[in-house]
Design an enzyme around this catalytic site. Structure first.
Site, PDB file in Angstrom:
ATOM      1  N   LYS A  66       9.961  15.305  16.647  1.00  0.00           N
ATOM      2  CA  LYS A  66       9.543  15.285  14.927  1.00  0.00           C
ATOM      3  C   LYS A  66       9.123  13.834  14.808  1.00  0.00           C
ATOM      4  O   LYS A  66       9.195  12.820  15.462  1.00  0.00           O
ATOM      5  CB  LYS A  66      11.040  15.470  14.144  1.00  0.00           C
ATOM      6  CG  LYS A  66      11.585  16.817  14.173  1.00  0.00           C
ATOM      7  CD  LYS A  66      10.859  17.721  13.536  1.00  0.00           C
ATOM      8  CE  LYS A  66      11.559  19.167  14.089  1.00  0.00           C
ATOM      9  NZ  LYS A  66      10.398  20.363  13.652  1.00  0.00           N
ATOM     10  N   SER A 109       5.733  23.046  15.264  1.00  0.00           N
ATOM     11  CA  SER A 109       6.324  22.381  13.961  1.00  0.00           C
ATOM     12  C   SER A 109       5.634  21.109  13.803  1.00  0.00           C
ATOM     13  O   SER A 109       5.639  20.412  12.854  1.00  0.00           O
ATOM     14  CB  SER A 109       7.724  22.231  14.066  1.00  0.00           C
ATOM     15  OG  SER A 109       8.302  21.478  15.060  1.00  0.00           O
TER      16      SER A 109
END
Length: 249
Positions: free
Chosen positions: A91, A50
């Site tokens: 993230k 991701s």
């Protein structure tokens, strides 16, 4: 004893002293660097793609232990939040408390408070997100996105949750400074310039570079000092043999 012998002996002792000092200083730098790194950083293995291409699945990274209040836009952070599965997640911070994060403008860019942001780290650069969204970040919260926007489950996925998909600053456990494994992906994680002109700017580089410099310098002093001492010892023995040979000849 001749003057040459006294001079040679003095130089030999000085060389041995310098060698010992170099090795001692090298040990302090080398071991101190590792201890410092262990105190300031925590290792973390990235489980998914991701955040590709910045970090990929299976990459081993070093995350600086920081307080959530130190986090700025553009930082790649590791955090724990029950709403995200209560497991470490990596993230990128794109919005902080008070920001309105929106995607996308006419050029396909992410905007923060109406200002477009350049994101050269994205895997797909033609558009910042194929999911259209807009969110206002509550105070004390962080809005987070993956760099591989097509594959990332991030704040966009949690928009219907409390706080518009953001996570509290205190959920942050570290800020990723570098990838260390595998060697082909190893390198420092740069602070993105696209957020630099926004209020608060970007965070300063962590102390990892200085730590690595101390470890490298320490290793060089240890090996250099040991080698110099060994060479000096061999030369001293040769000089002694030559002197003895001349005496008995």
């Amino acid at each position: 004893m001749s003057r040459a012998e006294r001079t040679g002996g003095g130089r030999g002792r000085l060389g041995q002293t310098l060698s010992s000092v170099a090795v001692a200083v090298g040990c302090v730098l080398f071991l101190g660097g590792f201890v410092w790194a262990a105190v300031l950083y925590q290792p973390y293995t990235v489980p998914t793609d991701s955040m590709a291409p910045t970090v990929r699945a299976g990459d081993r990274v070093l995350a600086e232990r920081v307080d959530g209040d130190e986090v700025r836009r553009g930082d790649v952070v590791v955090f724990l939040d029950p709403l995200w599965g209560n497991m470490p997640v990596a993230k990128r911070v794109v919005g902080v408390g008070g920001d309105t994060v929106k995607c996308c403008d006419e050029q396909g860019k992410l905007t923060i408070n109406g200002e477009p942001v350049d994101e050269p780290y994205l895997l797909q650069r033609e558009r910042a997100s194929f999911t259209v969204f807009e969110a206002t970040v509550p105070e004390g919260q962080l809005f987070l996105l993956g760099d591989h926007r097509d594959e990332s489950l991030d704040s966009r996925t949690h928009l219907e949750d409390a706080n518009n998909g953001s996570v509290p600053r205190e959920a942050v456990t570290g800020r990723i400074d570098a990838t260390v494994w595998p060697p082909g992906n190893a390198g420092m994680i740069e602070r993105p310039a696209g957020f630099a002109d926004l209020p608060g700017g970007v965070s300063r580089p962590g102390p990892l570079a200085a730590t690595l410099l101390a470890i490298t310098a320490g290793a060089a002093l240890i090996f250099g000092g040991a080698a110099y001492g060994a060479i000096g010892s061999v030369r001293g023995k040769r000089a002694g043999l030559t002197h003895n040979g001349g005496t008995h000849g």
